[in-house]
Write an enzyme that holds these catalytic residues in place. Structure first.
Site, PDB file in Angstrom:
ATOM      1  N   LYS A 261       0.875  -1.182   0.000  1.00 28.46           N
ATOM      2  CA  LYS A 261       0.000   0.000   0.000  1.00 28.46           C
ATOM      3  C   LYS A 261       0.907   1.225   0.000  1.00 28.46           C
ATOM      4  O   LYS A 261       1.429   1.621   1.028  1.00 28.46           O
ATOM      5  CB  LYS A 261      -0.875  -0.007   1.260  1.00 28.46           C
ATOM      6  CG  LYS A 261      -2.207   0.722   1.116  1.00 28.46           C
ATOM      7  CD  LYS A 261      -2.120   2.185   0.780  1.00 28.46           C
ATOM      8  CE  LYS A 261      -1.849   3.055   1.992  1.00 28.46           C
ATOM      9  NZ  LYS A 261      -1.761   4.490   1.629  1.00 28.46           N
TER      10      LYS A 261
ATOM     11  N   GLU B 258       9.740   1.776  10.953  1.00 31.59           N
ATOM     12  CA  GLU B 258      10.779   2.789  10.759  1.00 31.59           C
ATOM     13  C   GLU B 258      10.069   4.139  10.808  1.00 31.59           C
ATOM     14  O   GLU B 258       9.292   4.469   9.913  1.00 31.59           O
ATOM     15  CB  GLU B 258      11.462   2.537   9.420  1.00 31.59           C
ATOM     16  CG  GLU B 258      12.850   3.105   9.368  1.00 31.59           C
ATOM     17  CD  GLU B 258      12.842   4.499   8.837  1.00 31.59           C
ATOM     18  OE1 GLU B 258      12.661   5.425   9.675  1.00 31.59           O
ATOM     19  OE2 GLU B 258      13.012   4.681   7.633  1.00 31.59           O
TER      20      GLU B 258
ATOM     21  N   CYS C  85      13.637  10.610   6.845  1.00 32.77           N
ATOM     22  CA  CYS C  85      13.605  10.070   8.213  1.00 32.77           C
ATOM     23  C   CYS C  85      14.944  10.269   8.913  1.00 32.77           C
ATOM     24  O   CYS C  85      14.998  10.531  10.103  1.00 32.77           O
ATOM     25  CB  CYS C  85      13.230   8.603   8.191  1.00 32.77           C
ATOM     26  SG  CYS C  85      14.252   7.629   7.093  1.00 32.77           S
TER      27      CYS C  85
ATOM     28  N   GLU D 181      10.311  16.244  15.862  1.00 33.88           N
ATOM     29  CA  GLU D 181      10.655  16.074  14.449  1.00 33.88           C
ATOM     30  C   GLU D 181       9.851  17.075  13.630  1.00 33.88           C
ATOM     31  O   GLU D 181       8.620  17.120  13.726  1.00 33.88           O
ATOM     32  CB  GLU D 181      10.332  14.644  13.998  1.00 33.88           C
ATOM     33  CG  GLU D 181      10.759  14.376  12.571  1.00 33.88           C
ATOM     34  CD  GLU D 181      10.462  12.952  12.100  1.00 33.88           C
ATOM     35  OE1 GLU D 181       9.384  12.431  12.421  1.00 33.88           O
ATOM     36  OE2 GLU D 181      11.328  12.384  11.409  1.00 33.88           O
TER      37      GLU D 181
HETATM   38  P1  NAP Z   1       1.810   8.498   7.954  1.00 38.85           P
HETATM   39  O1  NAP Z   1       0.373   8.732   8.199  1.00 38.85           O
HETATM   40  O2  NAP Z   1       2.535   7.718   8.963  1.00 38.85           O
HETATM   41  O3  NAP Z   1       1.942   7.769   6.521  1.00 38.85           O
HETATM   42  C1  NAP Z   1       2.829   6.713   6.213  1.00 38.85           C
HETATM   43  C2  NAP Z   1       2.094   5.593   5.481  1.00 38.85           C
HETATM   44  O4  NAP Z   1       1.099   5.039   6.349  1.00 38.85           O
HETATM   45  C3  NAP Z   1       1.347   6.052   4.241  1.00 38.85           C
HETATM   46  O5  NAP Z   1       1.307   5.019   3.267  1.00 38.85           O
HETATM   47  C4  NAP Z   1      -0.047   6.269   4.784  1.00 38.85           C
HETATM   48  O6  NAP Z   1      -0.996   6.272   3.772  1.00 38.85           O
HETATM   49  C5  NAP Z   1      -0.171   5.100   5.719  1.00 38.85           C
HETATM   50  N1  NAP Z   1      -1.196   5.243   6.756  1.00 38.85           N
HETATM   51  C6  NAP Z   1      -1.729   6.378   7.288  1.00 38.85           C
HETATM   52  N2  NAP Z   1      -2.637   6.075   8.232  1.00 38.85           N
HETATM   53  C7  NAP Z   1      -2.694   4.730   8.309  1.00 38.85           C
HETATM   54  C8  NAP Z   1      -3.449   3.805   9.097  1.00 38.85           C
HETATM   55  N3  NAP Z   1      -4.345   4.224  10.013  1.00 38.85           N
HETATM   56  N4  NAP Z   1      -3.240   2.494   8.911  1.00 38.85           N
HETATM   57  C9  NAP Z   1      -2.352   2.052   8.016  1.00 38.85           C
HETATM   58  N5  NAP Z   1      -1.617   2.864   7.222  1.00 38.85           N
HETATM   59  C10 NAP Z   1      -1.787   4.188   7.369  1.00 38.85           C
HETATM   60  O7  NAP Z   1       2.550   9.846   7.709  1.00 38.85           O
HETATM   61  P2  NAP Z   1       1.994  11.214   7.069  1.00 38.85           P
HETATM   62  O8  NAP Z   1       0.693  11.610   7.691  1.00 38.85           O
HETATM   63  O9  NAP Z   1       2.015  11.099   5.591  1.00 38.85           O
HETATM   64  O10 NAP Z   1       3.120  12.220   7.518  1.00 38.85           O
HETATM   65  C11 NAP Z   1       3.085  12.740   8.815  1.00 38.85           C
HETATM   66  C12 NAP Z   1       4.443  12.693   9.461  1.00 38.85           C
HETATM   67  O11 NAP Z   1       4.978  11.370   9.394  1.00 38.85           O
HETATM   68  C13 NAP Z   1       5.510  13.533   8.809  1.00 38.85           C
HETATM   69  O12 NAP Z   1       5.421  14.852   9.196  1.00 38.85           O
HETATM   70  C14 NAP Z   1       6.754  12.858   9.287  1.00 38.85           C
HETATM   71  O13 NAP Z   1       7.082  13.319  10.577  1.00 38.85           O
HETATM   72  C15 NAP Z   1       6.377  11.413   9.374  1.00 38.85           C
HETATM   73  N6  NAP Z   1       6.863  10.627   8.225  1.00 38.85           N
HETATM   74  C16 NAP Z   1       7.983   9.923   8.400  1.00 38.85           C
HETATM   75  C17 NAP Z   1       8.496   9.195   7.351  1.00 38.85           C
HETATM   76  C18 NAP Z   1       9.759   8.411   7.502  1.00 38.85           C
HETATM   77  O14 NAP Z   1      10.463   8.203   6.530  1.00 38.85           O
HETATM   78  N7  NAP Z   1      10.057   7.919   8.682  1.00 38.85           N
HETATM   79  C19 NAP Z   1       7.858   9.193   6.111  1.00 38.85           C
HETATM   80  C20 NAP Z   1       6.670   9.914   5.974  1.00 38.85           C
HETATM   81  C21 NAP Z   1       6.199  10.634   7.053  1.00 38.85           C
HETATM   82  P3  NAP Z   1      -1.473   7.697   3.160  1.00 38.85           P
HETATM   83  O15 NAP Z   1      -0.232   8.511   2.916  1.00 38.85           O
HETATM   84  O16 NAP Z   1      -2.136   7.288   1.915  1.00 38.85           O
HETATM   85  O17 NAP Z   1      -2.356   8.317   4.197  1.00 38.85           O
END
Ligand code: NAP
Ligand code: MG
Length: 490
Positions: free
Chosen positions: A183, A258, A292, A391
Site C-alpha cells: 500500500k 521505521e 527520516c 521532528e
Molecule cells: P503516515 O500517516 O505515517 O503515513 C505513512 C504511510 O502510512 C502512508 O502510506 C499512509 O498512507 C499510511 N497510513 C496512514 N494512516 C494509516 C493507518 N491508520 N493504517 C495504516 N496505514 C496508514 O505519515 P503522514 O501523515 O504522511 O506524515 C506525517 C508525518 O509522518 C511527517 O510529518 C513525518 O514526521 C512522518 N513521516 C515519516 C516518514 C519516515 O520516513 N520515517 C515518512 C513519511 C512521514 P497515506 O499517505 O495514503 O495516508
C-alpha cells in the site's frame, strides 16, 4: 511538466495489481495525484476498499501454493535480476516520474532510482546465499535451523522516497519467498505503480507482488488489520506506527517499524569543518528535510560554536529552492498540510524569540500554487525548545552547543528518537566512545549517510521504531527460523 511514457499505464488505466491482473478503478473513487510544485493534477489512482485489499491478500496467499511457492531461491534471485534490468533501461523516465510526484530535485530522484536498482541487484544476489544452520546436538540426532518465508507480507510505504522504500522492503521479502501486498502513500504512488508494471513485464510469478493504492485510513488500515497477513513492514510517522503495531499485536504477527527521528550531528573542536559543513547542510536539506534520517539537530562544541555558526549561516544563505527540473538544493514540500506543519514549527520558534542564523531563498518566478518553503537554520536553540526536541520533517536545522564529550553524548541521547547520529572528530578513541555511547540505530563518523548504503542494516530505537531493513539482516527479518530435530539412531 510533460509526463514520461512510463506513466501512461497509471494515467489511462489506474488500477490495483491483484495476482497478475490490473483491476480497473471506478473513476468515481479515484484519487488525484498532485504535482507539489504547481498543484496540477498529473494522474489519478485507485482508492481501494477493504474488498480490494481482501482480494490482494487472497491472491498473495494463493501464490504461495502455486508457481511462486515452488520457485527456488536461485530463480527468485533471477526474477529480481530481470526486474532490475528493466528498471535500469527506464531510469530516466522513472526519475522524472518520481520527481513530478514528490517534488524532489531531479538529481535526487535519479539517485533514488539508482538506489532501487541497488536493492534489486543486492537481494537478487542474496536470494540463494542466506543459509540455515546445522547445530551440534546429541549423538544419533541431527538438528537444523531452516529459514522460511513468513507467508504474506504487508508493506506500507511513505511518500518521501516511494520508489526506493518500495524496493527496500519488497526486494528482501521476495528474495525470501514471501508474497507481498503493498500500500503506497496516496501522496506519491506513481513510481510504485510504474515499478510494479516493470515487475510484471519481467515475468514475476502471479501473486508474488500485489499493489493496492488508496488512503491510509482506508486501504492502509484494512491491510494492516487483515487477518490474512503474516508480517507488516511500515515506514512513516510514530503515530501511525503505533496503530500498525497495535494491529499486529491483535493478530500476533511481527512488524518492522521505521518512524523517523531527530538525529544529531555532533561536531567536536578538532573536526574537519570543510568536510563536515557541506555534509551537515545536505543532511538536513535533502528532499527539503522530508527524510527520516535528516540530521536536524546540530550539536557543536562551545569552543568552535561561533566558527561553525557563521559557516552554517553562509551555507544556508546560499541555498536555493526550485522545481525538480531546476535541480536546486530543495524542491517544494509534498503537500499543503506538510507545508503548514513545518511553517507552524517555524512560526512557533520565531514567536519564542529564537534567532534565525541563515535562510535560503526561493528561485524567482515559482508557481505560487507550489508548496514552497525556504530552508532555515536557528541559532542557540534551548535544549528543551520544541524545535530541538520534535521532528519537524522540513528543511529546518537547530543549532545547540555542548561543553564536553559527556555533555555531547547526554545531549544527543536526550531524545525519544534514536535513528542516526553523525560524529565529526579526528580523535580515534573519541570516535569509538561515541559509537558505543550513542543510543541509535546507526552512527556515521566523519560522514553522514552513504551513496546508497543498501548493504547497511538500518532502523531505530525508541520512537524511531524497531526492526532492521537493508543489508543481509533484512533477510533475517523477512523470514522465520524453523528448528528441525531428527533422531536417526545410535
Ligand atoms: P503516515 O500517516 O505515517 O503515513 C505513512 C504511510 O502510512 C502512508 O502510506 C499512509 O498512507 C499510511 N497510513 C496512514 N494512516 C494509516 C493507518 N491508520 N493504517 C495504516 N496505514 C496508514 O505519515 P503522514 O501523515 O504522511 O506524515 C506525517 C508525518 O509522518 C511527517 O510529518 C513525518 O514526521 C512522518 N513521516 C515519516 C516518514 C519516515 O520516513 N520515517 C515518512 C513519511 C512521514 P497515506 O499517505 O495514503 O495516508
Ligand atoms: Mg503527488
Amino acid at each position: 511538466m510533460s509526463l514520461p511514457q512510463i506513466l501512461d499505464h497509471s494515467r489511462f488505466n489506474p488500477g490495483y495489481l491483484i495476482g497478475k491482473e490490473w483491476i480497473a478503478v471506478d473513476p468515481g473513487v479515484a484519487l488525484d495525484c498532485v504535482d507539489p510544485a504547481d498543484g496540477a493534477v498529473i494522474a489519478s489512482i485507485g482508492n481501494a476498499t477493504p474488498r480490494e485489499v481482501d482480494l490482494a491478500v487472497a491472491a498473495a496467499r494463493r501464490s504461495l501454493s502455486a508457481a511462486w511457492g515452488d520457485t527456488s531461491p536461485r530463480d527468485r534471485g533471477r526474477a529480481l535480476m530481470r526486474w532490475a534490468s528493466l528498471v535500469d533501461a527506464q531510469r530516466e523516465p522513472l526519475a522524472a516520474l518520481e520527481a513530478a510526484d514528490t517534488g524532489k530535485p531531479i538529481s535526487t530522484a535519479r539517485r533514488d532510482i539508482g538506489v532501487v536498482l541497488d536493492y534489486l541487484e543486492f537481494y537478487a544476489g542474496a536470494a540463494n546465499k542466506f543459509h540455515g544452520q546445522v547445530l551440534p546436538y546429541y549423538p544419533g540426532f541431527s538438528a537444523q535451523v531452516m529459514r522460511e518465508p513468513h507467508g504474506v507480507t504487508a508493506h506500507i510505504i511513505p511518500w518521501n522516497y516511494p520508489a526506493s522504500q518500495f524496493a527496500r522492503t519488497v526486494a528482501p521479502a521476495l528474495a525470501m519467498g514471501n508474497a507481498c501486498v503493498v500500500k503506497p502513500s496516496e501522496e506519491a504512488s506513481l513510481s510504485v505503480l510504474a515499478l510494479t508494471r516493470l515487475a510484471m513485464e519481467s515475468g514475476l510469478a502471479a501473486g508474488a507482488l500485489n499493489v493496492v493504492t488508496g488512503t491510509g485510513s482506508g486501504a492502509g488500515a484494512a491491510l494492516s488489520e487483515h487477518r490474512g497477513i503474516d508480517y507488516i513492514s511500515f515506514t512513516g510517522s510514530p503515530e501511525t506506527g503505533s496503530r500498525i503495531q497495535a494491529a499486529a499485536a491483535r493478530h500476533h504477527i511481527p512488524c518492522c517499524l521505521e518512524l523517523g527521528g531527530k538525529s544529531p550531528q555532533i561536531v567536536f573542536a578538532d573536526a574537519d569543518l570543510d568536510l563536515a559543513i557541506p555534509a551537515i547542510v545536505k543532511g538536513i536539506v535533502q528532499h527539503a528535510g522530508q527524510t527520516c534520517s535528516a540530521g536536524s539537530r546540530l550539536l557543536v562544541a562551545q569552543a568552535i560554536h561561533e566558527a561553525v555558526a557563521s559557516r552554517i549561516a553562509e551555507a544556508f544563505n546560499r541555498l536555493r529552492v526550485g522545481t525538480p527540473v531546476m535541480d536546486l538544493d530543495c524542491g517544494p514540500l509534498i503537500n499543503r498540510r506538510q507545508k503548514s506543519l513545518v511553517s507552524a514549527a517555524i512560526e512557533g520558534a520565531l514567536e519564542r524569540g529564537l534567532q534565525v542564523l541563515g535562510q535560503g531563498r526561493l528561485a524567482p518566478g515559482l508557481n505560487p500554487a507550489g508548496n514552497w518553503l525556504a530552508p532555515m537554520a536557528f541559532a542557540s536553540v534551548p535544549r528543551q525548545d520544541p524545535l530541538a526536541v520534535e521532528e519537524v520533517f522540513g528543511p529546518v536545522l537547530s543549532v545547540l552547543s555542548f561543553t564536553d564529550e559527556a555533555d555531547a553524548i547526554a545531549l544527543a541521547n536526550d531524545s525519544p528518537f534514536g535513528l542516526v547520529a553523525g560524529v565529526w572528530t579526528r580523535d580515534g578513541a573519541r570516535q569509538q566512545r561515541l559509537a558505543r555511547g550513542l543510543r541509535c540505530g546507526q552512527v556515521f563518523i566523519n560522514c553522514y549517510g552513504g551513496p546508497s548504503g543498501v548493504e547497511l542494516p538500518f532502523g531505530g530505537v525508541g520512537r524511531s521504531g524497531h526492526g532492521r531493513e537493508k543489508g543481509m539482516l533484512a533477510l533475517e527479518h523477512m523470514s522465520i527460523a524453523k528448528t528441525v530435530v531428527q533422531y536417526y539412531g545410535d
